[in-house]
Structure formats: C-alpha cells, structure tokens
Design an enzyme around this catalytic site. Structure first.
Site, PDB file in Angstrom:
ATOM      1  N   HIS A   1      -0.278 -19.867  -0.761  1.00 49.91           N
ATOM      2  CA  HIS A   1      -0.642 -18.825  -1.719  1.00 49.91           C
ATOM      3  C   HIS A   1      -0.815 -17.468  -1.039  1.00 49.91           C
ATOM      4  CE1 HIS A   1      -3.578 -16.538  -4.179  1.00 49.91           C
ATOM      5  NE2 HIS A   1      -2.813 -16.960  -5.167  1.00 49.91           N
TER       6      HIS A   1
ATOM      7  N   CYS B   1       8.646  21.078  -4.384  1.00 53.12           N
ATOM      8  CA  CYS B   1       8.153  20.918  -3.025  1.00 53.12           C
ATOM      9  C   CYS B   1       6.717  20.425  -3.136  1.00 53.12           C
ATOM     10  CB  CYS B   1       8.244  22.218  -2.239  1.00 53.12           C
ATOM     11  SG  CYS B   1       7.275  23.559  -2.919  1.00 53.12           S
TER      12      CYS B   1
END
Ligand code: ADP
Ligand code: MG
Ligand code: MG
Length: 876
Positions: free
Chosen positions: A451, A827
C-alpha cells in the site's frame, strides 16, 4: 407495460469500453474474458444499480431477481452451486469503481463457505482448506457487511495461535481452525449481529455493503485527493472463487508487464505459495519474485508471461494484474493500466514510442507535469553519510524531515507546514491523509506493491518501504535500527530512488540531464504553440534557462544590479539634492549596468531579452528608519547616517505595494530611467559592434494610464535615439509595458498601440484584482479560505480564471483588436504553473516566461494545452 432496467451483465458480454457502466475492474474482467484469457466466470452488478441504490436508499426493484438469474447461469456453467453441501460454489464479491481506487472499498471473498458446506469444500481441497475458507469468510463478512470490529476476530486467531504454540494460523490443525470458526460466529453474535445462514441472503447483503462502501470515509477522502466525482457509484463484481490456498501447488500473486518503479521492459511481480488474495499486498508474509516462479510452476509461469505480453499489446500500455494459481492452473483476477513512478512513466512513454506501440502524442498524454517535476526532483548528494539501513526503493525522490510515527500527527504537523517523514511498520488506506501531508514515507514492512509504495508513487512522494531492520515502537516514540535509537522528531533523510535511510539531514542533489526527459520534450516542442521564455536576471540564469530550452527572456529585472557593492552608489543617487549630484551618482551605475546587459544579451544572442526598468520603491535601497532611530538614541549617528535617516523617513511608505514604484518612480526620478535606457541601448550597440544580434526589449512596469505609458515610451525613444545617433550604430529595440494593474488591462486598447508587447505581471495583477496584499494574506487568510472552500485554489499559485484570468483575456483580445501583431506573454510565477499555462494558451498568448527551473514543466504543459489534455489534478 412494465419496463425492467438491466442491472446485471455477465463477464462474457461486456468489454473494456464500458467502464462507466461496469466499473474499471468489471470492464477489464469482461475484456480479458473476451480476448480468451483465463478468467473465473462471473457477472457484474452495474454502477446504474449502485446509483439507484444511493438515490432510493435501497436496492432498486428487480435487481435481485436479475442477480438470481445470473447466479443460476453461473452455477450451470461451473457445475457447482452456492450453498450446496455436496459441491459448493464460493463467490468473491468485489467492488469496482470507474476510476481505480485501490483498497478504498470493500471486497468479500469465500462467500458461501459455511459449516454447512464444509464437507463439500473439503472435497475441493481438504478439511483444513474448508475450515480456513470459512474462517476467512466470517472475518470478511463480519467486518465488511455486518460492521463487526476486526479486533474480535484477530483476538480469536491470536488466542488459538498462542494456545497451540504456533506463530501463524497456517500452522493450526483442522480442529483448532474449526474452533476459531466457532468463536468467530460467537464474536458476531456477541456484537449483536445476525449472520444469515443462507448464502443467497449473504450475497444480497454483500452487494449492498459494496454499494455503501462507495460512501465510506476512506473512499471519500481518496476521491477528494484524486479529484474523482462523488456521484459515479461503484459496480460490484460477483465471481467464482479460485483458490491459491489449496496447498503447495497453488499460489496467488500480482504482476506488472513492466517494472513500475523504473519502467524497464521486464515482467515484474511477487507471488506467495499457498495463499489467498490480500495476503500478497498486506506485506505480512515474505513474498517471492516472479522470476523464480518457473521453478515451482513452470506451466503457469509460461502462461503468465504470455498473458502479460498479450495484455500490453492489447492495451498499448503497462498493465498490472492479479493472478491466482489453483492446482497449477493459472487464473487472471484483475488487470488495469498500472500505476507507475514518475521515472517509469517517462521511460515507458519514450520507449513505447520507439517500440511503435504508441505515437508521440500518446506518449505526451502519458506523462503528467507532476511526474516530469518528480523527475527533476532532488536525490542524495555524493557526500551523503553511510545509510543506517537500506529498504526498497519504492518511490523516487529524496526527502528530509522530522520522524513522525502516527498518521494523525503527520497530518496535523504536515498540514501546518512542517516537513515530516511518516515512519510506519506498514500503511493502510486509513493512513492516506497522513501520507499526503508528509514529505516522504518510510515503512518497515511491505514490498514494492505494498500500500505505502503504491500510494507514494501515486502521490509522487519519496518512499522507502520494507526497511525490515527498523523496529518501530510508536508508544515509546522510538525507531531502533541495529541498536541505534532514532527518536520521534529526530531528523532523517530518505532516498526513494535508492532505498537509503540516513540519520540527520543529507544535502540533496538536483538530478542530471535525463535523455528520456529531453526526448519527451522534443515531442512536446512539436505540439505546443506557446513559446517558453525564462525569467533571468543574470548571465548565469540566462545560460541555465537556455540549456533548459528557453526561447527568450521574458523578464530581466534590474533591481539586483543596484544591490551589493553598488548599494552606496544608489544611495548617493537617492540622497542627491541637485540634478548634478544625481547624474554624478548615476554615471558609474549606468556603466556597470551596460556591462550587465551586454553579458545577458550575449548569452541570449538572437533572442528577445525583455529588460524591465527599475520597479521597487526607493526605500528598499535605504536602511530601516527604526533601526537608525534606535542607534541614534543609543550611540548617536554620524553625518552620513543622519542623512540616510532623513531619506529613509522621507521615502517611507504606508503601503509600498501601492506606492511610488514602477513607472511612478520613473516619473518622479526620470534620470534613473534615462540612465537605464542608455545602458540598455549602449549594451546593444556594443554587442552589434562585436558582431552580435542583440534584441533588447525595454519594459515599463506598473503602468495604469495611457498618459503614463506615453510619457515612458517618449523617454525611451528620445533617449535611445540619442545613444544611437551618438554611436552611429543602427540598433533595433522594442518596447513593452507590463499589465499588472486592473486599469491597464481595462485600457488595453489605448496602451497597445504604443508598444510592441504586453507582459502580464500576474502577481501584482492578482494582488490588485483581489485587493490582497500577498505577504499578509498568504500565511493566514488564504489557507483558511482554501480550507473553507471559499477559494478553489491559491490564486498566487494558479491564475484565477474567473477574475484575473478574465482581465488577462480581455486585455489580450482588445489589445490585438487595435494592434493585431501585439506580442503577449506572462511573466512571474504563474508562467511556470501548468493550469495557468493552459489559460495562457486558451487566451492566445504568444509566450509564457518562467524561472529556469520550471522551463521543462512549462514546455510539457504548453504541449498538453495545445493537445487539450487536462491539467494536473485531473483524473484523465
Ligand atoms: P482490491 O480493489 O483491493 O484489489 P479486489 O476486488 O481485487 O480488491 O480483491 C481483493 C483480493 O481478493 C485480491 O487480492 C484479489 O486477487 C482476490 N480475489 C478477488 N476475487 C477473487 C476470486 N474470484 N478468487 C480468488 N481471489 C480473488
Ligand atoms: Mg481490497
Ligand atoms: Mg484488486
């Protein structure tokens, strides 16, 4: 006339493309049946039935008549009957959602194994097997369907083991097992639950229990994390049991068509002799690698190998399977496209293109930006100390954090921002949230398909599993490794790429260039329309960006050029009283900046370099007035300090974010901007003279009005003209304005004609659109708002499409209306965020500009956007 809804479909009638009706497991069982693989027969109760169950608060009319009919067919097919004392059929009742939710929902195995069928079962195997199957059935049915605490059953088994003096129930005798069975029945009765004696009733209850498990806490938490809708419901697969626990000629296992950790094209998997179902994944018994399976099960091994190849060719992807060998006969119990580590995803995608199994577009779909990011993740540096122990390299990447021994604590501390490494004997679905909040996982038990390993790979987090030298004592808060004691809260480092565990903090190393990354990105470059530029302030940044594939510099900030040993010069400039003094201070700064720009333009020769004129408020270059006041009170100030204090107080602002910065600063101190323009054009002249191809773009920050912009553009052109004339060298340059105030976005039509380009400064635009001061809200309000679902995402991490995104889109569209060849880009941090990149693509921007370290991710995200593959977090 009555219409009956159809709620049941036999495996033999379905196919893989019916996942939404049959669930993933059912559809794939049907598909394997269809292509002739050995699947134990069975039928599927559809997700329709589950949705009706949820809506009506009970099973829809007709469901169980259809189940009975399908069961009768199944019984006829296999020649055994559910509940028949002579020749009993046992069933597995398995959940199966549309999207795989491993271990999140419930399964009941061995249904039909009761004291009344024990004699018949003994004929299939032996008496021991009959008792063992009954024991297992009572435990699963009791827990899953009747809601009896598992502890009671565990206790019965432990007591029997102790009394018999054996380590495991596998060593109990038939009589001892029969006693456990009797006790289990008592445990159920003591819990006030009634165990129906008729297996048909058990089947009905089991089907409804699987329906209900869809809304269990674990399942819901998993869906939240994986972004799976809550209303899909699960299908239920009812299937003949096959027995891996019939003795030495039987086994059960899991396998992958390729190595899920590395992606190498080798079959991979584990098996256990004389075991059933969950025994393999539980990690409680040592498993064997399928490489050695040929020694014990030569035929089944051969058939398994062929089956794995068939599946990969059929699904065009890496598959995982569950299989069982019953008396040397191989049975396939499950397949699906397998989960994989980031490294494996990348390697398989690229190699499958080379093998002709998939095309480049498909390869791009197979690698998420998160996985690519994980590939760029750090590892242990060369100077890492000797590991204290080495476990299995379960999920790549390295992590450093404090040892935490419970998932609850990991969840709390991790979510509070601490770096914690969750250290557990093994993990189960209950640990999920703690795992999500940890920087990495370390387990003492479990293999590569345990798991912990599977979940960590899914989450893209480093994990070391099966480090079996660890002795974990959660109560005492210690982990002992070969005599060394590690305490909770001690710092450890784990490397999930090598399996190493080190006490203390290891310096991490950024991985080297991976040829598979480079190859995948060449596919991406063919698909994407957006250009990817970089934010880079220095020649070193620019070089790094170029190496990562940057096609330009979208933001070269100049403020750092004023710091360090140049700070006295800028202070002198700020303090100057006359124009003359100011010029005198600016002159050396200008010369130094010219050199800086030359260096960057040289690295980026032939590519656009967008240079932003000075942006921050002037007080950022001055000392803290409070400190000077304190010094004044204690030791007194000298004349220079006195002047600095006056200036610092003069330039102090109540809200610097909204104060005199950006073009406003330029307007108040025009000589500063003029000096910067001279430096830029002067640098271009020098580069041109040196035979280069400089392409500077001069950008004005924080514009709000077209008049401001006109003022700035005039200053740029006048100044540039002068430099060009003086030098006699014709250099070209372009101009841009940042769009970072809402007003600028609203006035795009007036701004666009004045410049060549818009660059969206979405950090400020987000601050100003929301009215958020980032530094103030990011620590307090934003986490709270996210928690209460008042914000879908942190708008500073991912561009807010509904508000800020609308301003951006409007500015792009309206700017282009008046100036069709307007270049638009983004930007700032959003330029490296995949979801934001999708938005930039949608609104038709030319480029995104991001930090050098995000360029690769941006190239992939831009390709995904062009291919309309959904962004990260999607379950597609
Ligand atoms: P999960 O979603 O947890 O994988 P499954 O429904 O696949 O749950 O079943 C749990 C375990 O039981 C698996 O190990 C599976 O191989 C095993 N199992 C399921 N059906 C059968 C069957 N018909 N015969 C034998 N074992 C089975
Ligand atoms: Mg299960
Ligand atoms: Mg399974």
């Amino acid at each position: 006339m009555m219409t009956t809804d159809s709620f049941v479909m036999p495996f033999s009638e379905g196919s893989a493309d019916q996942k939404s009706l049959l669930g993933g497991k059912g559809a794939n069982l049907a598909e394997m049946t269809r292509i002739g693989l050995p699947v134990p027969p069975g039928f599927i109760v559809t997700t329709d039935a589950c949705r009706r169950y949820m809506a009506e608060g009970g099973s829809p009319a007709g469901l169980f008549d259809q189940v009975d009919a399908a069961l009768a067919d199944l019984e006829a097919q296999v020649g055994r009957k559910l509940g028949d004392p002579e020749s009993p059929l046992l069933l597995s009742v398995r959940s199966g959602a549309v999207f795989s939710m491993p271990g999140m929902m419930d399964t009941v195995l061995n249904l039909g194994a009761m004291p009344s069928t024990a004699d018949g079962l003994a004929k299939l195997g032996d008496e021991w097997f009959a008792q063992d199957a009954t024991r297992r059935f009572l435990e699963m049915f009791g827990r899953v369907v009747l809601g009896v605490d598992a502890e009671g059953f565990d206790h019965n088994v432990e007591q029997a083991n102790e009394a018999a003096g054996v380590a495991s129930e596998r060593d109990l005798t038939v009589e001892q097992l029969a006693e456990v069975v009797a006790k289990h029945r008592q445990t159920i009765a003591d819990a006030g639950k009634e165990l129906p004696e008729d297996p048909r009733d058990q089947l009905r209850l089991a089907i409804e229990a699987v329906f209900r498990s869809w809304n269990g806490d674990r399942a819901k938490a998993y869906r939240r994390i994986e972004n799976i809708p809550d209303d899909l419901g699960t299908a239920v697969n009812v299937q003949m049991m096959v027995f891996g626990n019939l003795g030495d000629r039987s086994a059960t296992g899991v396998a992958f068509t390729r190595d899920p950790a590395t992606g190498e094209k080798v079959h991979y998997g584990d098996f256990l002799i004389g075991a059933q179902g969950e025994d393999v994944v539980a990690g409680t018994r040592a498993v064997e690698h399928i490489d050695t399976m040929g020694e014990t099960f030569p035929h089944a091994k051969e058939e398994l190998e062929e089956t794995l190849d068939t599946l990969e060719q059929h699904y065009h992807d890496m598959c995982d399977v569950e299989f069982t060998i019953e008396n040397d006969k191989l049975w396939m119990l499950q397949t699906r496209v397998g989960k994989r580590s980031a490294a494996a995803a990348l390697r398989m995608a690229v190699e499958m293109v080379d093998e002709g199994l998939i095309d480049e577009v498909e390869a791009l779909k197979r690698v998420t930006t998160k996985q690519l990011e994980a590939m760029l993740h750090p590892r242990f540096g060369p100077n890492a100390p000797e590991p204290i122990t080495t476990g299995l390299a379960a999920s790549p990447g390295a992590a450093v954090g404090k040892v935490v021994l419970t998932s609850q604590e990991a969840k709390e501390r991790g979510n509070a921002g601490e770096s914690v490494v969750l250290v557990r004997p093994e993990t189960s679905p209950e640990d999920l949230e703690g795992m999500v909040a940890s920087v990495g996982m370390l387990t003492a038990r479990g293999g590569l398909v345990s798991h912990a390993a599977v979940v960590a790979r899914g989450l893209g987090k480093p994990a070391v599993c099966g480090a079996n030298e660890l002795k974990i004592d959660a109560k005492a808060g210690t982990v002992t490794v070969n005599g060394t004691v590690i305490h909770a809260d001690d710092i450890i480092s784990i490397d999930g790429t090598t399996g190493q565990v080190v006490i203390g903090e290891v310096e991490l190393e950024i991985p080297e260039d991976d040829p598979n990354v480079a190859k995948l990105l060449t596919y991406a470059d063919k698909q994407r329309r957006l250009h990817v530029w970089a934010n880079a302030d220095t020649p070193e940044d620019a070089r790094r960006a170029l190496a990562a594939g940057a096609e330009g510099i979208g933001l070269c900030r100049t403020e750092h050029q004023f710091l360090g040993d140049r700070l006295p010069l800028i202070r002198q400039m700020i303090l100057s009283k006359t124009e003359e003094e100011e010029r005198a201070a600016l002159e050396p700064l200008e010369a130094q900046q010219k050199e800086d720009f030359e260096a960057v333009l040289e690295v980026m020769d032939g590519k656009t370099v967008v240079i932003r004129l000075l942006d921050p408020p002037l007080h950022e270059f001055l000392p803290d007035p409070l400190e000077l006041r304190l010094k004044e009170a204690s030791e007194g100030l000298d004349a220079d300090e006195q002047k600095l204090l006056e200036a610092a107080e003069f330039y102090h602002e109540h809200n610097p974010m909204l104060g005199v910065r950006g073009i406003r600063l330029g307007i108040l101190r025009p000589n500063v901007y003029a000096a910067q323009v001279r430096a830029i054009i002067g640098a271009a002249v020098a580069r041109k003279q040196a035979g280069g191809d400089p392409r500077p773009e001069i950008m004005l920050p924080l514009t709000a009005t077209s008049q401001e912009l006109a003022w700035g553009i005039k200053l740029i052109h006048d100044t540039a003209k002068q430099v060009i004339e003086e030098s006699g060298v014709e250099v070209a340059y372009t101009t841009a304005t940042m769009i970072e105030t809402p007003r600028a976005a609203l006035r795009a039509r007036e701004l666009a004609p004045q410049v060549d380009a818009f660059s969206f400064g979405t950090n400020d635009l987000t601050q100003l659109t929301f009215g958020f001061s980032r530094d103030d809200v990011e620590a307090s309000y934003i986490p709270a708002a996210l928690e209460q679902e008042l914000l879908p995402v942190d708008p500073f991490r991912s561009l807010d499409p509904a508000g800020v995104g609308r301003l951006v889109e409007m500015a792009v569209t309206e700017g282009r209306e008046v100036k069709p060849d307007l270049v638009t880009g983004i930007c700032g941090e959003h330029g490296g965020d995949p979801d934001s990149i999708h938005l930039c693509h949608r609104v038709g921007m030319n480029h995104v500009s991001c930090s050098a370290s995000r360029i690769e991710v941006a190239r992939l995200a831009a390709a995904h956007a062009a291919m309309e593959v959904s962004g990260p977090g999607s379950t597609a």
